[in-house]
Design a protein around this motif. Structure first.
Motif, PDB file in Angstrom:
ATOM      1  N   TRP A   1     -18.062  -1.722  10.524  1.00 32.36           N
ATOM      2  CA  TRP A   1     -18.016  -1.376  11.951  1.00 32.36           C
ATOM      3  C   TRP A   1     -18.133   0.129  12.156  1.00 32.36           C
ATOM      4  O   TRP A   1     -18.768   0.586  13.109  1.00 32.36           O
ATOM      5  CB  TRP A   1     -16.731  -1.896  12.575  1.00 32.36           C
ATOM      6  CG  TRP A   1     -16.736  -3.372  12.628  1.00 32.36           C
ATOM      7  CD1 TRP A   1     -16.158  -4.229  11.732  1.00 32.36           C
ATOM      8  CD2 TRP A   1     -17.409  -4.178  13.584  1.00 32.36           C
ATOM      9  NE1 TRP A   1     -16.419  -5.514  12.091  1.00 32.36           N
ATOM     10  CE2 TRP A   1     -17.182  -5.514  13.225  1.00 32.36           C
ATOM     11  CE3 TRP A   1     -18.166  -3.902  14.708  1.00 32.36           C
ATOM     12  CZ2 TRP A   1     -17.694  -6.577  13.954  1.00 32.36           C
ATOM     13  CZ3 TRP A   1     -18.674  -4.952  15.439  1.00 32.36           C
ATOM     14  CH2 TRP A   1     -18.440  -6.270  15.062  1.00 32.36           C
TER      15      TRP A   1
ATOM     16  N   THR B   1       0.851  -1.186   0.000  1.00 33.34           N
ATOM     17  CA  THR B   1       0.000   0.000   0.000  1.00 33.34           C
ATOM     18  C   THR B   1       0.887   1.236   0.000  1.00 33.34           C
ATOM     19  O   THR B   1       1.815   1.322   0.806  1.00 33.34           O
ATOM     20  CB  THR B   1      -0.892   0.009   1.256  1.00 33.34           C
ATOM     21  OG1 THR B   1      -1.621  -1.206   1.293  1.00 33.34           O
ATOM     22  CG2 THR B   1      -1.843   1.174   1.237  1.00 33.34           C
TER      23      THR B   1
ATOM     24  N   ALA C   1     -11.496  -1.565   4.972  1.00 34.26           N
ATOM     25  CA  ALA C   1     -11.540  -2.862   5.647  1.00 34.26           C
ATOM     26  C   ALA C   1     -12.492  -2.841   6.845  1.00 34.26           C
ATOM     27  O   ALA C   1     -13.106  -3.857   7.176  1.00 34.26           O
ATOM     28  CB  ALA C   1     -10.146  -3.260   6.100  1.00 34.26           C
ATOM     29  N   ASN C   2     -12.628  -1.709   7.517  1.00 37.31           N
ATOM     30  CA  ASN C   2     -13.443  -1.612   8.727  1.00 37.31           C
ATOM     31  C   ASN C   2     -14.730  -0.821   8.523  1.00 37.31           C
ATOM     32  O   ASN C   2     -15.357  -0.403   9.510  1.00 37.31           O
ATOM     33  CB  ASN C   2     -12.633  -0.964   9.855  1.00 37.31           C
ATOM     34  CG  ASN C   2     -11.483  -1.830  10.268  1.00 37.31           C
ATOM     35  OD1 ASN C   2     -11.671  -2.987  10.638  1.00 37.31           O
ATOM     36  ND2 ASN C   2     -10.283  -1.294  10.195  1.00 37.31           N
TER      37      ASN C   2
ATOM     38  N   TRP D   1      -2.757   4.264   3.475  1.00 36.91           N
ATOM     39  CA  TRP D   1      -3.012   3.258   4.518  1.00 36.91           C
ATOM     40  C   TRP D   1      -4.304   3.562   5.261  1.00 36.91           C
ATOM     41  O   TRP D   1      -5.031   2.651   5.646  1.00 36.91           O
ATOM     42  CB  TRP D   1      -1.843   3.150   5.490  1.00 36.91           C
ATOM     43  CG  TRP D   1      -1.653   4.372   6.338  1.00 36.91           C
ATOM     44  CD1 TRP D   1      -0.877   5.442   6.072  1.00 36.91           C
ATOM     45  CD2 TRP D   1      -2.276   4.623   7.598  1.00 36.91           C
ATOM     46  NE1 TRP D   1      -0.981   6.369   7.071  1.00 36.91           N
ATOM     47  CE2 TRP D   1      -1.831   5.890   8.031  1.00 36.91           C
ATOM     48  CE3 TRP D   1      -3.166   3.917   8.398  1.00 36.91           C
ATOM     49  CZ2 TRP D   1      -2.251   6.448   9.226  1.00 36.91           C
ATOM     50  CZ3 TRP D   1      -3.569   4.487   9.589  1.00 36.91           C
ATOM     51  CH2 TRP D   1      -3.116   5.740   9.993  1.00 36.91           C
ATOM     52  N   LEU D   2      -4.611   4.832   5.473  1.00 41.86           N
ATOM     53  CA  LEU D   2      -5.841   5.192   6.173  1.00 41.86           C
ATOM     54  C   LEU D   2      -7.075   4.832   5.340  1.00 41.86           C
ATOM     55  O   LEU D   2      -8.069   4.333   5.875  1.00 41.86           O
ATOM     56  CB  LEU D   2      -5.840   6.683   6.510  1.00 41.86           C
ATOM     57  CG  LEU D   2      -7.004   7.191   7.327  1.00 41.86           C
ATOM     58  CD1 LEU D   2      -7.031   6.493   8.687  1.00 41.86           C
ATOM     59  CD2 LEU D   2      -6.922   8.681   7.519  1.00 41.86           C
TER      60      LEU D   2
ATOM     61  N   SER E   1     -17.871   0.626  17.468  1.00 40.32           N
ATOM     62  CA  SER E   1     -16.782   0.585  16.506  1.00 40.32           C
ATOM     63  C   SER E   1     -15.597  -0.244  16.979  1.00 40.32           C
ATOM     64  O   SER E   1     -14.915  -0.858  16.174  1.00 40.32           O
ATOM     65  CB  SER E   1     -16.314   2.003  16.178  1.00 40.32           C
ATOM     66  OG  SER E   1     -17.345   2.704  15.540  1.00 40.32           O
TER      67      SER E   1
ATOM     68  N   SER F   1      -7.252   2.395   3.092  1.00 42.20           N
ATOM     69  CA  SER F   1      -7.405   0.935   3.095  1.00 42.20           C
ATOM     70  C   SER F   1      -7.930   0.442   4.441  1.00 42.20           C
ATOM     71  O   SER F   1      -8.718  -0.509   4.496  1.00 42.20           O
ATOM     72  CB  SER F   1      -6.086   0.253   2.739  1.00 42.20           C
ATOM     73  OG  SER F   1      -5.107   0.537   3.705  1.00 42.20           O
ATOM     74  N   TRP F   2      -7.512   1.077   5.532  1.00 42.26           N
ATOM     75  CA  TRP F   2      -8.038   0.700   6.854  1.00 42.26           C
ATOM     76  C   TRP F   2      -9.529   1.000   6.931  1.00 42.26           C
ATOM     77  O   TRP F   2     -10.309   0.203   7.436  1.00 42.26           O
ATOM     78  CB  TRP F   2      -7.296   1.444   7.952  1.00 42.26           C
ATOM     79  CG  TRP F   2      -7.851   1.160   9.303  1.00 42.26           C
ATOM     80  CD1 TRP F   2      -7.510   0.136  10.128  1.00 42.26           C
ATOM     81  CD2 TRP F   2      -8.873   1.900   9.988  1.00 42.26           C
ATOM     82  NE1 TRP F   2      -8.253   0.186  11.279  1.00 42.26           N
ATOM     83  CE2 TRP F   2      -9.090   1.249  11.227  1.00 42.26           C
ATOM     84  CE3 TRP F   2      -9.614   3.027   9.685  1.00 42.26           C
ATOM     85  CZ2 TRP F   2     -10.029   1.717  12.145  1.00 42.26           C
ATOM     86  CZ3 TRP F   2     -10.544   3.482  10.600  1.00 42.26           C
ATOM     87  CH2 TRP F   2     -10.745   2.824  11.815  1.00 42.26           C
ATOM     88  N   PHE F   3      -9.942   2.158   6.422  1.00 38.65           N
ATOM     89  CA  PHE F   3     -11.353   2.530   6.449  1.00 38.65           C
ATOM     90  C   PHE F   3     -12.188   1.563   5.623  1.00 38.65           C
ATOM     91  O   PHE F   3     -13.269   1.160   6.040  1.00 38.65           O
ATOM     92  CB  PHE F   3     -11.535   3.961   5.928  1.00 38.65           C
ATOM     93  CG  PHE F   3     -12.951   4.431   5.994  1.00 38.65           C
ATOM     94  CD1 PHE F   3     -13.463   4.925   7.177  1.00 38.65           C
ATOM     95  CD2 PHE F   3     -13.785   4.357   4.884  1.00 38.65           C
ATOM     96  CE1 PHE F   3     -14.787   5.347   7.255  1.00 38.65           C
ATOM     97  CE2 PHE F   3     -15.095   4.782   4.947  1.00 38.65           C
ATOM     98  CZ  PHE F   3     -15.596   5.278   6.136  1.00 38.65           C
TER      99      PHE F   3
END
Length: 120
Positions: free
Chosen positions: A23, A7, A19-20, A12-13, A61, A15-17
């Protein structure tokens, strides 16, 4: 390292968002429902309703990793997180304090079992 699978530093932020996202959406929905309930039904001040709604959304969350440690699958973790989030901070706080007090009394009985009649 393969450049195609890594990435980029700035994403990275994102991709994290992604993925989550379920939630995060559940936390926002729980916070919105809690705010509407407290402000509209209980007639609490806006600041109180907003802060408690934010806490409920945060509980939902972050319930994914906690539920994974306990052993729930992701579907049940979502249900438990939303139930805890909608119950509110007062209910969760009072239940946690009661459990901790009971555990403290049980530990004190075990640790100080013979101290009462040792000096008398």
């Amino acid at each position: 390292m393969d450049q195609q699978t890594s990435t980029p530093d700035g994403l990275w932020l994102v991709s994290w968002f992604i993925a989550n996202a379920p939630w995060i959406y559940a936390g926002c929905a729980s916070a919105a429902f809690r705010f509407v309930y407290q402000w509209g039904v209980d007639h609490r001040p806006v600041r109180t309703a907003a802060s408690e709604a934010f806490m409920c959304g945060a509980v939902v969350s972050v319930s994914a990793p906690v539920a994974a440690v306990v052993g729930f699958n992701e579907t049940w973790a979502m249900v438990v997180g939303i139930a805890v989030g909608l119950a509110g901070p007062e209910v969760v706080r009072s239940a946690a304090v009661e459990r901790l007090r009971a555990a403290g009394r049980a530990a004190a009985k075990v640790l100080f079992k013979g101290d009462d009649d040792a000096g008398h």
